[in-house]
Design an enzyme around this catalytic site. Sequence first.
Site, PDB file in Angstrom:
ATOM      1  CG  ASP A   1     -10.384 -87.642  -1.256  1.00  0.00           C
ATOM      2  OD1 ASP A   1     -10.518 -87.474  -2.484  1.00  0.00           O
ATOM      3  OD2 ASP A   1     -10.296 -86.699  -0.457  1.00  0.00           O
TER       4      ASP A   1
ATOM      5  CG  ASP B   1       2.492-102.218 -41.633  1.00  0.00           C
ATOM      6  OD1 ASP B   1       3.169-103.169 -42.073  1.00  0.00           O
ATOM      7  OD2 ASP B   1       2.302-102.021 -40.427  1.00  0.00           O
TER       8      ASP B   1
ATOM      9  N   GLY C   1       4.275-100.083 -48.283  1.00  0.00           N
ATOM     10  CA  GLY C   1       5.689 -99.888 -48.612  1.00  0.00           C
ATOM     11  C   GLY C   1       6.568-100.471 -47.516  1.00  0.00           C
ATOM     12  CG  ASP C   2      10.819-102.543 -46.682  1.00  0.00           C
ATOM     13  OD1 ASP C   2      11.208-101.916 -45.675  1.00  0.00           O
ATOM     14  OD2 ASP C   2      11.241-103.671 -46.978  1.00  0.00           O
ATOM     15  CG  PHE C   3       9.410 -98.976 -41.920  1.00  0.00           C
ATOM     16  CD1 PHE C   3      10.442 -99.865 -41.669  1.00  0.00           C
ATOM     17  CD2 PHE C   3       8.280 -99.010 -41.089  1.00  0.00           C
ATOM     18  CE1 PHE C   3      10.361-100.783 -40.633  1.00  0.00           C
ATOM     19  CE2 PHE C   3       8.184 -99.936 -40.046  1.00  0.00           C
ATOM     20  CZ  PHE C   3       9.233-100.827 -39.829  1.00  0.00           C
TER      21      PHE C   3
ATOM     22  NE  ARG D   1       2.394-102.124 -29.781  1.00  0.00           N
ATOM     23  CZ  ARG D   1       1.697-103.226 -30.010  1.00  0.00           C
ATOM     24  NH1 ARG D   1       2.016-104.332 -29.388  1.00  0.00           N
ATOM     25  NH2 ARG D   1       0.693-103.215 -30.850  1.00  0.00           N
TER      26      ARG D   1
HETATM   27  C1  LIG Z   1       5.008-104.671 -33.498  1.00  0.00           C
HETATM   28  S1  LIG Z   1       4.026-104.145 -34.807  1.00  0.00           S
HETATM   29  C2  LIG Z   1       3.459-102.574 -34.254  1.00  0.00           C
HETATM   30  C3  LIG Z   1       2.169-102.182 -34.859  1.00  0.00           C
HETATM   31  C4  LIG Z   1       1.631-100.822 -34.460  1.00  0.00           C
HETATM   32  N1  LIG Z   1       2.574 -99.764 -34.655  1.00  0.00           N
HETATM   33  C5  LIG Z   1       1.123-100.827 -33.053  1.00  0.00           C
HETATM   34  O1  LIG Z   1       1.725-100.211 -32.179  1.00  0.00           O
HETATM   35  O2  LIG Z   1       0.099-101.458 -32.823  1.00  0.00           O
HETATM   36  C6  LIG Z   1       5.197-103.750 -36.067  1.00  0.00           C
HETATM   37  C7  LIG Z   1       4.590-103.269 -37.333  1.00  0.00           C
HETATM   38  O3  LIG Z   1       5.639-102.904 -38.216  1.00  0.00           O
HETATM   39  C8  LIG Z   1       5.305-103.355 -39.512  1.00  0.00           C
HETATM   40  N2  LIG Z   1       6.534-103.555 -40.310  1.00  0.00           N
HETATM   41  C9  LIG Z   1       7.486-104.473 -40.125  1.00  0.00           C
HETATM   42  N3  LIG Z   1       8.456-104.339 -41.042  1.00  0.00           N
HETATM   43  C10 LIG Z   1       8.086-103.307 -41.820  1.00  0.00           C
HETATM   44  C11 LIG Z   1       8.691-102.679 -42.938  1.00  0.00           C
HETATM   45  N4  LIG Z   1       9.875-103.099 -43.412  1.00  0.00           N
HETATM   46  N5  LIG Z   1       8.073-101.640 -43.492  1.00  0.00           N
HETATM   47  C12 LIG Z   1       6.871-101.199 -43.006  1.00  0.00           C
HETATM   48  N6  LIG Z   1       6.265-101.758 -41.943  1.00  0.00           N
HETATM   49  C13 LIG Z   1       6.871-102.798 -41.361  1.00  0.00           C
HETATM   50  C14 LIG Z   1       4.619-104.671 -39.249  1.00  0.00           C
HETATM   51  O4  LIG Z   1       3.848-105.091 -40.357  1.00  0.00           O
HETATM   52  C15 LIG Z   1       3.775-104.326 -38.048  1.00  0.00           C
HETATM   53  O5  LIG Z   1       2.556-103.819 -38.419  1.00  0.00           O
END
Ligand SMILES: C[S@@+](CC[C@H](N)C(=O)[O-])C[C@H]1O[C@@H](n2cnc3c(N)ncnc32)[C@H](O)[C@@H]1O
Length: 679
Positions: free
Chosen positions: A88, A546, A571-573, A588
């Site tokens: 405590d 994602d 999509g691709d970020f 992450r």
């Molecule tokens: C390390 S994981 C993290 C997952 C989640 N954010 C978490 O914290 O649990 C990275 C994520 O980024 C996504 N990712 C990787 N390249 C990507 C891209 N070019 N466009 C969109 N998502 C992407 C992966 O599919 C994965 O789901």
Amino acid sequence: MVLNPVISKLAGKLVVLASASPRRLEILSNAGLRFEVVPSWFKETLDKGLFKAPHEYAVETAKQKALEVARRMPFKHLKTPDIVIGADTIVTIDGMILEKPVDKDDAYRMLSSLSGKEHSVFTGVAIVLCHEKENEEVDYQLIEFYEETKVKFADLSDDMLWEYINSGEPMDKAGGYGIQALGGMLVEYVYGDFLNVVGFPLNHFCKQLDRIYNRCTSSSDQQSASVRPSHNGTHATSALTQPPPKLSAQSSHSPSSPAKHNPTSGSRPNSSAAPLHEVDRKGSANEADGSCCTLVNSLSKHTEDREANLRDSENTLPLMTSRGQVIELNVTEQEDSEPKNEDLQRIVDLMDGFKASKALFTASKMCVFDLLQSRPGLDAAQVAQEIKASVKGTQRLLEACVSLGLLRSKERTCKKPVFENTDLASRFLLTDAPCSLRGYIQHCNDTVWPLFSHLESAVWEGANQREKAFGKTSTDMFQDTFYKRQEVQLRFMNAMHSIAKVTGQAVATAFDLSRFKTACDLGGCTGAMAYEFTKAHPGLSVTVFDLPAVVEMSEHFHPLHADNRMSFVGGDFFKDELPKADLYVLARILHDWPDERVHILLSKIADACSPGCGLLLSEIFLDEDRGGPRRGLLQALSMSEGSQRSAAEYGLLLKSHGFTTVHVRHTDSLLDAILCIKA
Ligand SMILES: C[S@@+](CC[C@H](N)C(=O)[O-])C[C@H]1O[C@@H](n2cnc3c(N)ncnc32)[C@H](O)[C@@H]1O
């Protein structure tokens, strides 16, 4: 001072922390202690007026918390712990005890009373040793002590106080501040054990363990308290005259009554000029190290005499410093023996680390924990039969798991030990547990382990080792490695899902996000993190963004899809337009990518944000001196393109894209977080 050798003496014992404080949990886990958490039901309502000194109140509360759990476990959990630890922490100023504030005004009252002044932080600790006897009675032996640390606050303006109070941090902390997080900014100096202010005096605790396990082995004729189950489920407490079997560490108080401590144990010196403590050789020699009188009672008479003789003959009179720590005068003995053992143990523990990991991975892969959950009490041969492995190999694996605190073994009457899961295993290692880490463990075994087996090359070359480990060249580890085969992709998603489930709540609740209505979790994978955000913020809708392949497979992780405040967009970020939102979440993500990609992604987010929009970034933050945390630095070893950064480094990075850092939060979970706003 002995640390690890003392902690390792507890391996295989059922050690229980009778506290839900995440800070205590972290301090003890970081010290390598394996334990279960069973929060005490004892209400902290002792009458403070009954205690002569504030620390007596803290010690009594700690004692009652620990005893409540020690008594409850045999009935409610059907197992008797070996050791229960209660603690405590209180803050005192001008004779007043400050506990946790009940609301913001209370926090303001506390913090303004601390502003510009020195105050004391006391943590009372009780260690209850439980000895199960053949007739199912339990002997309880009590060791109790406290630690005092002085803390001086800077002069704090009302604006600063309110900004701190509005961060939400003060509410669950004694005295209304947390020194390990934002509250650290309020502090001018600390005199004494820092961890004591965080919530647990680790150094003093280890010294007590050292006394118990390394120096005290004989029995005693002192009185112990025994508790026997009665038929109505309540406990009958009675004093026994029988000595307990081995250790004889007992309190001189009845465990059931909130008795006062020996008033002659006196108050601790409270300034650096305080006189050395007097040692009462007859009754309370341990006062000299700041323990309450019960520690001396905790040592057997035999040991007590032996120690007294030692002190006389070797001139080892313990002295208490104003920090309440013991300095023994026979320094030669300390320097010659203990540090060597400690160093040896630390090195051997490091060398054995990989064996422990692999034992855990293997037991998890072979479904040992799932099996023992559904059928506790199997012996090695029965487990071997179920997992279709050799008896000899299975027995070794089970025994190793016991030593790691993952399983417990019990002798059956025919003398064949039988095995069952510890709470740790039940909470984290079962396939279906809400906090299951099984997916992540499998990822560590199948993906991280092969990468680490090429660590030497990684260091030589400074390049990723995926080709050596998996036979593939790749520029994008997700699209080229993880997502080429469905089975591997599912395994990876499972790993992300399990980590997000255990860390998501801490990240989602790290900040007040009530100003945001829509969020987009970039690289949000299965939606586990997004789900925690919707749970924590009822007004928030979250889009998970994602790669299309991931969004397609996210259906495997129902029922997250079912929530109508969550949606998924593929999509691709790096290339595609990002969904519109008031708040972007990057959990992450950044650590995985080289700087140029990080800048591309942050520019895209900055373009999508209008002023006032937020960006919440969650990663492991390295300490500013890059000295820790160990998890982040070890993870970096298998990374190549990306980097681990400190909170300040992330802050600068975000600033270069027009975001101002509003808050940094070191959560008590595995991930830290920054919230920033587009200027
Ligand atoms: C390390 S994981 C993290 C997952 C989640 N954010 C978490 O914290 O649990 C990275 C994520 O980024 C996504 N990712 C990787 N390249 C990507 C891209 N070019 N466009 C969109 N998502 C992407 C992966 O599919 C994965 O789901």
